[in-house]
Design a protein around this motif. Structure first.
Motif, short mmCIF file in Angstrom:
data_model
loop_
_atom_site.label_atom_id
_atom_site.label_comp_id
_atom_site.label_asym_id
_atom_site.label_seq_id
_atom_site.Cartn_x
_atom_site.Cartn_y
_atom_site.Cartn_z
N GLU A 84 16.56 -23.36 -5.81
CA GLU A 84 16.72 -22.18 -4.96
C GLU A 84 17.72 -21.23 -5.60
O GLU A 84 18.76 -21.65 -6.11
N VAL A 85 17.43 -19.95 -5.60
CA VAL A 85 18.32 -18.97 -6.22
C VAL A 85 19.15 -18.26 -5.16
O VAL A 85 18.81 -18.26 -3.97
N ALA A 86 20.25 -17.67 -5.59
CA ALA A 86 21.10 -16.92 -4.67
C ALA A 86 20.32 -15.76 -4.08
O ALA A 86 19.52 -15.12 -4.75
N ARG A 87 20.57 -15.48 -2.81
CA ARG A 87 19.86 -14.40 -2.14
C ARG A 87 20.43 -13.04 -2.54
O ARG A 87 21.63 -12.88 -2.71
N ARG A 88 19.56 -12.09 -2.67
CA ARG A 88 19.95 -10.73 -3.03
C ARG A 88 19.43 -9.77 -1.96
O ARG A 88 18.29 -9.87 -1.52
N TYR A 89 20.28 -8.80 -1.57
CA TYR A 89 19.93 -7.83 -0.54
C TYR A 89 20.39 -6.46 -1.02
O TYR A 89 21.59 -6.21 -1.15
N LEU A 90 19.44 -5.56 -1.26
CA LEU A 90 19.74 -4.26 -1.84
C LEU A 90 19.13 -3.14 -1.01
O LEU A 90 18.12 -3.32 -0.34
N MET A 91 19.73 -1.95 -1.13
CA MET A 91 19.11 -0.75 -0.59
C MET A 91 19.03 0.28 -1.71
O MET A 91 19.93 0.41 -2.54
N LEU A 92 17.93 1.02 -1.73
CA LEU A 92 17.65 2.04 -2.74
C LEU A 92 17.36 3.36 -2.06
O LEU A 92 16.74 3.40 -1.00
N ASN A 93 17.83 4.45 -2.67
CA ASN A 93 17.42 5.78 -2.24
C ASN A 93 16.23 6.17 -3.12
O ASN A 93 16.40 6.64 -4.24
N LYS A 94 15.03 5.93 -2.62
CA LYS A 94 13.82 6.16 -3.41
C LYS A 94 13.56 7.65 -3.60
O LYS A 94 13.47 8.40 -2.64
N PRO A 95 13.40 8.08 -4.85
CA PRO A 95 13.02 9.48 -5.09
C PRO A 95 11.52 9.68 -4.82
O PRO A 95 10.74 8.73 -4.87
N ARG A 96 11.15 10.89 -4.62
CA ARG A 96 9.74 11.24 -4.49
C ARG A 96 9.04 11.03 -5.83
O ARG A 96 9.61 11.25 -6.89
N ILE A 123 12.94 -9.55 -7.02
CA ILE A 123 13.17 -8.98 -5.69
C ILE A 123 11.90 -8.25 -5.28
O ILE A 123 11.13 -7.80 -6.12
N ALA A 124 11.69 -8.13 -3.99
CA ALA A 124 10.51 -7.46 -3.47
C ALA A 124 10.92 -6.42 -2.44
O ALA A 124 11.92 -6.58 -1.75
N PRO A 125 10.15 -5.34 -2.33
CA PRO A 125 10.45 -4.35 -1.30
C PRO A 125 10.21 -4.91 0.09
O PRO A 125 9.27 -5.68 0.31
N VAL A 126 11.05 -4.53 1.02
CA VAL A 126 10.89 -4.92 2.43
C VAL A 126 10.28 -3.71 3.13
O VAL A 126 10.96 -2.77 3.48
N GLY A 127 8.96 -3.74 3.30
CA GLY A 127 8.27 -2.55 3.76
C GLY A 127 8.02 -1.63 2.58
O GLY A 127 8.28 -1.98 1.42
N ARG A 128 7.51 -0.44 2.85
CA ARG A 128 7.14 0.48 1.78
C ARG A 128 7.42 1.93 2.16
O ARG A 128 7.57 2.24 3.34
N LEU A 129 7.48 2.75 1.14
CA LEU A 129 7.42 4.20 1.30
C LEU A 129 6.34 4.68 0.33
O LEU A 129 6.29 4.23 -0.82
N ASP A 130 5.47 5.57 0.79
CA ASP A 130 4.41 6.03 -0.11
C ASP A 130 4.99 6.91 -1.22
O ASP A 130 6.17 7.28 -1.20
N LYS A 131 4.15 7.24 -2.19
CA LYS A 131 4.61 7.95 -3.38
C LYS A 131 5.32 9.25 -3.05
O LYS A 131 6.32 9.62 -3.68
N ALA A 132 4.82 9.99 -2.06
CA ALA A 132 5.37 11.30 -1.75
C ALA A 132 6.60 11.22 -0.84
O ALA A 132 7.25 12.24 -0.61
N SER A 133 6.92 10.04 -0.33
CA SER A 133 8.04 9.89 0.59
C SER A 133 9.31 9.46 -0.13
O SER A 133 9.27 8.89 -1.22
N GLU A 134 10.45 9.72 0.51
CA GLU A 134 11.75 9.47 -0.11
C GLU A 134 12.62 8.66 0.84
O GLU A 134 12.30 8.46 1.99
N GLY A 135 13.78 8.23 0.30
CA GLY A 135 14.80 7.69 1.17
C GLY A 135 15.00 6.19 1.11
O GLY A 135 14.72 5.53 0.11
N LEU A 136 15.47 5.65 2.22
CA LEU A 136 15.98 4.29 2.29
C LEU A 136 14.86 3.26 2.17
O LEU A 136 13.91 3.24 2.94
#
Length: 268
Positions: A84-96, A123-136
């Motif tokens: 088992e590996v250490a857990r990682r929790y990140l947030m990204l400001n996704k650009p358009r 790591i994997a995204p938790v939910g998604r934002l489409d290509k044209a969307s931005e943010g958290l």
């Protein structure tokens, strides 16, 4: 500033392996699920590894991704121990303009380009934002935490700032909250308020407590409103804040726990 991996990463200690006396009473899971729960890869990646004959359990080669496996079993991938590996929790400001996927069949640039050379595990995204969307946008290798956040019963608010191509009136804001039927789905917002307006367009704050594919864009299109920009600014109590476009940071322990409530608590 963008952070590197190493000591800056929040590490929620993984659960200690069960003792032999406990292992016999533990509930078994499919092998692919066990690999995913250990934070090693996605469920689909695990299925491929198993079918390709690259995984052994307690020294035995297993080719069935659904083979019942104890969480504490000795697992090796390509003859290398897969603990088992250490857990990682990140947030990204996704650009358009970036796609929320690891690999794009059309060759478009993905969000993973922003983590290049960071030394991160899978790591994997938790939910998604489409290509044209931005943010958290959240990322983690903790599949249970991600599932708790994404579960419909969590009713975790997601807040968006949306620039539209017209000036809203109270009727439009009310209709956004009442919702419309599209493709058999009821699309509605928890709340919709005006933030500011110019001469020809305006910014709205729209809050959702459920997640449907392209929900805001489809809802507004049904009301004959075009979206000029769409930025997710908050998930639950976690806000995008001053994080710059294309930058990411590690969540602190309180933020991790707050997002997992009320359906899940982060494990110690």
């Amino acid at each position: 500033m963008q952070q590197s991996a190493g000591d800056l990463l929040l590490t929620i200690p993984p659960r200690r392996p069960a003792r032999k006396a406990e292992a016999s009473t533990q509930r078994t899971h499919g092998l692919a699920r066990v690999l995913s729960k250990r934070g090693l890869c996605s469920r689909s990646q695990a299925e491929t590894l198993v079918r390709d004959g690259r995984v052994r359990v307690d020294g035995k080669l297993i080719r069935d991704p659904e083979s019942r496996t104890h969480p504490a079993a000795r697992i090796a991938i390509d003859d290398t121990a897969a603990g088992e590996v250490a857990r990682r929790y990140l947030m990204l400001n996704k650009p358009r303009g970036l796609v929320t996927t690891a690999n794009d069949e059309r060759g478009r640039e993905t969000v993973y380009a922003l983590f290049a050379d960071a030394g991160l595990p899978w790591i994997a995204p938790v939910g998604r934002l489409d290509k044209a969307s931005e943010g958290l946008l959240l990322f983690s290798n903790d599949s249970e935490w991600a599932a708790a956040i994404s579960a419909p019963e969590s009713q975790l608010d997601k807040t968006y700032h949306v620039q539209i191509d017209r000036l809203p009136d109270p009727d439009l804001l009310a209709r956004i909250q009442v919702g419309v039927r599209d493709g058999g789905e009821l699309l509605a917002a928890k709340s919709a308020t005006e933030l500011r307006r110019g001469e020809k367009n305006a910014w709205l704050e729209i809050v959702l407590d459920e997640g449907r594919n392209r929900q805001i864009r489809r809802l507004l299109a049904a009301l004959d409103v075009s979206v000029l920009r769409l930025v997710r600014v908050a998930i639950g109590s976690l806000r995008l804040g001053a994080l710059g476009k294309g930058e990411w940071r590690v969540l602190d322990e309180d933020e991790v726990r707050a997002l997992a409530r009320p359906t899940e608590q982060v494990r110690r």
